[in-house]
Design a protein around this motif. Structure first.
Motif, PDB file in Angstrom:
ATOM      1  N   UNK A 299      17.680  36.619 -44.730  1.00 50.10           N
ATOM      2  CA  UNK A 299      18.929  35.228 -44.292  1.00 50.10           C
ATOM      3  C   UNK A 299      17.937  34.732 -43.270  1.00 50.10           C
ATOM      4  N   UNK A 300      17.751  33.370 -43.321  1.00 50.06           N
ATOM      5  CA  UNK A 300      16.052  32.518 -42.277  1.00 50.06           C
ATOM      6  C   UNK A 300      16.716  31.992 -42.027  1.00 50.06           C
ATOM      7  N   UNK A 301      16.047  31.667 -41.156  1.00 51.66           N
ATOM      8  CA  UNK A 301      16.127  30.130 -40.605  1.00 51.66           C
ATOM      9  C   UNK A 301      15.070  28.750 -40.403  1.00 51.66           C
ATOM     10  N   UNK A 302      14.502  27.821 -41.449  1.00 58.01           N
ATOM     11  CA  UNK A 302      13.679  27.128 -40.683  1.00 58.01           C
ATOM     12  C   UNK A 302      13.330  26.613 -39.610  1.00 58.01           C
ATOM     13  N   UNK A 303      12.379  26.690 -38.770  1.00 57.54           N
ATOM     14  CA  UNK A 303      12.403  26.596 -37.524  1.00 57.54           C
ATOM     15  C   UNK A 303      11.330  24.692 -37.817  1.00 57.54           C
ATOM     16  N   UNK A 304      10.581  24.749 -38.591  1.00 57.27           N
ATOM     17  CA  UNK A 304       9.698  23.863 -38.453  1.00 57.27           C
ATOM     18  C   UNK A 304       8.887  23.151 -39.804  1.00 57.27           C
ATOM     19  N   UNK A 305       7.820  22.188 -40.097  1.00 55.82           N
ATOM     20  CA  UNK A 305       6.902  22.413 -41.042  1.00 55.82           C
ATOM     21  C   UNK A 305       5.979  22.994 -40.627  1.00 55.82           C
ATOM     22  N   UNK A 306       5.479  23.458 -41.465  1.00 56.30           N
ATOM     23  CA  UNK A 306       4.128  23.951 -41.426  1.00 56.30           C
ATOM     24  C   UNK A 306       2.940  23.877 -42.338  1.00 56.30           C
ATOM     25  N   UNK A 307       3.386  23.390 -43.229  1.00 55.65           N
ATOM     26  CA  UNK A 307       2.261  22.793 -44.403  1.00 55.65           C
ATOM     27  C   UNK A 307       2.828  21.712 -45.189  1.00 55.65           C
ATOM     28  N   UNK A 308       1.640  20.940 -45.729  1.00 58.70           N
ATOM     29  CA  UNK A 308       2.003  20.448 -47.361  1.00 58.70           C
ATOM     30  C   UNK A 308       0.451  21.051 -47.841  1.00 58.70           C
ATOM     31  N   UNK A 309      -0.717  21.743 -49.019  1.00 57.81           N
ATOM     32  CA  UNK A 309      -0.819  22.044 -49.732  1.00 57.81           C
ATOM     33  C   UNK A 309      -0.913  21.456 -51.203  1.00 57.81           C
ATOM     34  N   UNK A 310      -1.442  20.471 -51.340  1.00 62.12           N
ATOM     35  CA  UNK A 310      -1.898  19.557 -52.474  1.00 62.12           C
ATOM     36  C   UNK A 310      -2.675  20.731 -53.330  1.00 62.12           C
ATOM     37  N   UNK A 311      -2.294  20.480 -54.966  1.00 60.41           N
ATOM     38  CA  UNK A 311      -3.441  21.616 -55.960  1.00 60.41           C
ATOM     39  C   UNK A 311      -2.763  20.809 -56.628  1.00 60.41           C
ATOM     40  N   UNK A 312      -4.202  19.964 -56.792  1.00 60.40           N
ATOM     41  CA  UNK A 312      -4.786  18.864 -58.147  1.00 60.40           C
ATOM     42  C   UNK A 312      -4.763  18.824 -59.066  1.00 60.40           C
ATOM     43  N   UNK A 313      -5.783  20.096 -59.699  1.00 57.10           N
ATOM     44  CA  UNK A 313      -6.134  20.337 -60.594  1.00 57.10           C
ATOM     45  C   UNK A 313      -5.094  20.766 -61.205  1.00 57.10           C
ATOM     46  N   UNK A 314      -3.717  21.356 -61.060  1.00 51.76           N
ATOM     47  CA  UNK A 314      -2.531  21.905 -61.503  1.00 51.76           C
ATOM     48  C   UNK A 314      -1.219  21.620 -60.824  1.00 51.76           C
TER      49      UNK A 314
ATOM     50  N   UNK B 252      -1.307  19.155 -42.952  1.00 48.54           N
ATOM     51  CA  UNK B 252      -1.970  18.960 -44.621  1.00 48.54           C
ATOM     52  C   UNK B 252      -3.615  18.682 -45.154  1.00 48.54           C
ATOM     53  N   UNK B 253      -3.172  19.242 -46.176  1.00 51.35           N
ATOM     54  CA  UNK B 253      -4.590  19.210 -46.649  1.00 51.35           C
ATOM     55  C   UNK B 253      -5.159  19.931 -48.947  1.00 51.35           C
ATOM     56  N   UNK B 254      -5.572  19.407 -49.031  1.00 49.56           N
ATOM     57  CA  UNK B 254      -5.800  19.291 -50.996  1.00 49.56           C
ATOM     58  C   UNK B 254      -6.760  20.268 -51.277  1.00 49.56           C
ATOM     59  N   UNK B 255      -6.277  21.679 -51.968  1.00 48.74           N
ATOM     60  CA  UNK B 255      -7.602  22.493 -52.140  1.00 48.74           C
ATOM     61  C   UNK B 255      -7.868  21.770 -53.569  1.00 48.74           C
ATOM     62  N   UNK B 256      -9.190  21.930 -53.809  1.00 48.42           N
ATOM     63  CA  UNK B 256      -9.948  22.136 -54.767  1.00 48.42           C
ATOM     64  C   UNK B 256     -10.765  23.731 -54.305  1.00 48.42           C
TER      65      UNK B 256
ATOM     66  N   UNK C  53       3.249  10.007 -57.115  1.00 46.43           N
ATOM     67  CA  UNK C  53       2.720  10.677 -56.919  1.00 46.43           C
ATOM     68  C   UNK C  53       2.072  11.716 -58.765  1.00 46.43           C
ATOM     69  N   UNK C  54       0.478  11.016 -58.720  1.00 46.71           N
ATOM     70  CA  UNK C  54       0.152  11.462 -60.245  1.00 46.71           C
ATOM     71  C   UNK C  54       0.044  13.649 -60.352  1.00 46.71           C
ATOM     72  N   UNK C  55      -0.607  13.934 -61.526  1.00 50.22           N
ATOM     73  CA  UNK C  55      -1.059  15.300 -61.736  1.00 50.22           C
ATOM     74  C   UNK C  55      -2.667  14.629 -61.428  1.00 50.22           C
ATOM     75  N   UNK C  56      -3.019  15.655 -61.002  1.00 50.88           N
ATOM     76  CA  UNK C  56      -4.444  15.419 -60.681  1.00 50.88           C
ATOM     77  C   UNK C  56      -4.846  14.455 -59.500  1.00 50.88           C
ATOM     78  N   UNK C  57      -4.211  14.421 -58.804  1.00 50.65           N
ATOM     79  CA  UNK C  57      -4.279  13.670 -57.614  1.00 50.65           C
ATOM     80  C   UNK C  57      -3.422  14.058 -56.269  1.00 50.65           C
ATOM     81  N   UNK C  58      -3.869  14.104 -55.070  1.00 52.88           N
ATOM     82  CA  UNK C  58      -4.105  14.976 -54.449  1.00 52.88           C
ATOM     83  C   UNK C  58      -2.576  13.348 -53.289  1.00 52.88           C
ATOM     84  N   UNK C  59      -1.482  14.048 -52.619  1.00 53.50           N
ATOM     85  CA  UNK C  59      -0.863  13.027 -51.819  1.00 53.50           C
ATOM     86  C   UNK C  59      -1.389  12.118 -51.040  1.00 53.50           C
ATOM     87  N   UNK C  60      -2.298  12.758 -50.262  1.00 55.45           N
ATOM     88  CA  UNK C  60      -3.538  11.344 -50.099  1.00 55.45           C
ATOM     89  C   UNK C  60      -3.716  10.673 -50.414  1.00 55.45           C
ATOM     90  N   UNK C  61      -4.719  10.431 -51.919  1.00 50.23           N
ATOM     91  CA  UNK C  61      -5.127  10.261 -53.279  1.00 50.23           C
ATOM     92  C   UNK C  61      -4.084   9.222 -53.505  1.00 50.23           C
TER      93      UNK C  61
END
Lengths: 297, 297
Positions: free
Chosen positions: A194-209, A272-276, B173-181
């Protein structure tokens, strides 16, 4: 402090813009196609390639047979609808959107054609009977990075993909809930915590999938946790004991590395970041990635 | 600084947890159902209600006919696939996921049944022929808040929904792009503006319609912009001249209010929050919302 395009966990760069939003020379839209491969891996393989419209350049991911086709990829060695680099939502796993598998209209059952709709630039599956367009968009995976006594809570996966590997509790966000509610729900389902969210930490996109990970820092409301149906173990790890060689997904590697960096620096940021994936590497190598567009707030 | 559950733009509270991840008394999962209404509005209307599983309480959105059914809502007065509180991707607009409209399997064309799959807690559309499960998940809308000479760039919409109202440049947002893109692409498409993302500014979920807005602070690479095919005008507004009475969506109201607050405070933060309509208000009233789970980083 803002840091652009910081590279983590890799020694060689990938294309910095896999998808170009426009051409400055022509003034018209142009796109860089994304190609996948026919390379089996531990938990999945890509079986086809794809391209978007007006291709100007083709980036080869690995050796592959290039067939311009709608959709990012398909997976052949995992069950239909499985997910190459993400956790499950509840027990079943979901597809990130294999649009070339859209053969029929969900609404009327008519067969689809794959064409560019009027006024658009991307091939879509269009019903030949009712003309409905089937849009496929990235899916959000939401989860918690739980801090407790200077340790973080990880779950060992009891399901595929990445059976037996460690992950932060996370899963697909559902319609009708917020990302915070989804992260709290998934943490309950996977770690009975049972948790409480404290703050947003990350948004990581993986465009390929077609996935976006949204991770919240969280704390235990009560100091209790135990494996849920999708986990074989749940354990608190000190930061220097995190099993980086036995993590489940690149997104977890990046999140935990950023967290450790922030803790060492004495300030937790939002990332924020995009993982490729790095070209020429196995899809199952979760450390073979580049982190692009790394921005902090 | 973290602020929990700050209320913006409203005087009365909504349920603070519309969706409960678990029951602390029973230890088993329970859910609060979400109900919509049959109330026509300017640009759209809700035509059915919905509930998730194991309902313990029902929150009435407006007066409505309650039919436990999978999916958040359907829209009757807008074209099929339209979007009640969000911009379009390119020209066509998309559905946020009306799962009760899933009558056929996209893969094999077989008819679907609507049941809870084994090991899950939520009703899904399941193919009666190939047993494939059709998952529906929230969609991400990505856009830019462009700062230029102490002003921000807004676009007047030339398409429905919210024709003639002002918005930040944003789209699916589209598949194949990051949120920033995606944010950079949408800005080019809607405002013909070449921008660079500077930092993540906000993530705002709208659970009722299955949308998540991700907005980046951005700057013009060149001081040029002009209306794209979806816009009738593009204009820079000083912060005290922003047309709050003529904005298109609640997400834009929240984003711009938070931005103005941050500018006045002298520090731009990253904001997470969940936007929920106040009960008893019209879906077309973009100012009738509560902001829940407001967290800053």
């Amino acid at each position: 402090m803002l840091k652009n395009r910081q590279i983590l966990g890799c020694s060689s760069g990938f294309v910095s813009h896999r998808w170009k939003p426009y051409s400055t020379t022509s003034g018209s839209l142009s796109f860089l196609s994304i190609s996948t491969c026919s390379n089996p891996s531990l938990s999945y393989s890509f079986s086809s390639s794809s391209s978007t419209l007006l291709p100007t350049t083709t980036t080869t991911w690995l050796s592959s047979t290039h067939r311009p086709r709608f959709g990012a990829f398909s997976m052949s060695s995992a069950p239909s609808g499985s997910n190459p680099d993400g956790p499950s939502s509840s027990v079943a796993v979901q597809s990130a959107g294999n649009a070339h598998e859209i053969n029929f209209c969900q609404s009327c059952g008519g067969p689809t054609k794959h064409e560019i709709p009027d006024g658009e630039e991307k091939i879509r599956a269009i019903c030949t009977v009712c003309e409905r367009i089937a849009y496929e968009n990235p899916k959000m995976v939401v989860g918690c990075l739980i801090e407790h006594d200077n340790k973080v809570l990880l779950c060992k996966r009891k399901i595929q993909p990445s059976y037996g590997l460690w992950t932060l509790p996370a899963g697909y966000m559902e319609i009708g809930e917020s990302a915070a509610e989804g992260a709290i729900r998934e943490t309950w389902e996977e770690a009975c915590a049972e948790v409480e969210v404290v703050s947003p930490f990350s948004q990581l996109d993986i465009p390929l999938i077609g996935q976006t990970y949204v991770i919240f820092l969280a704390r235990l409301k009560t100091p209790h946790f135990s494996p849920g149906p999708e986990s074989s173990e749940c354990q608190l790890f000190a930061l220097d004991e995190i099993p980086f060689d036995s993590l489940s997904f690149s997104s977890m590697v990046v999140t935990l590395k950023l967290y450790i960096e922030d803790v060492k620096a004495g300030k937790l940021n939002f990332h924020y970041g995009s993982i490729n994936k790095r070209p020429g590497t196995s899809p199952s190598d979760i450390h073979a990635y580049t982190l692009e567009y790394h921005l902090q707030s």
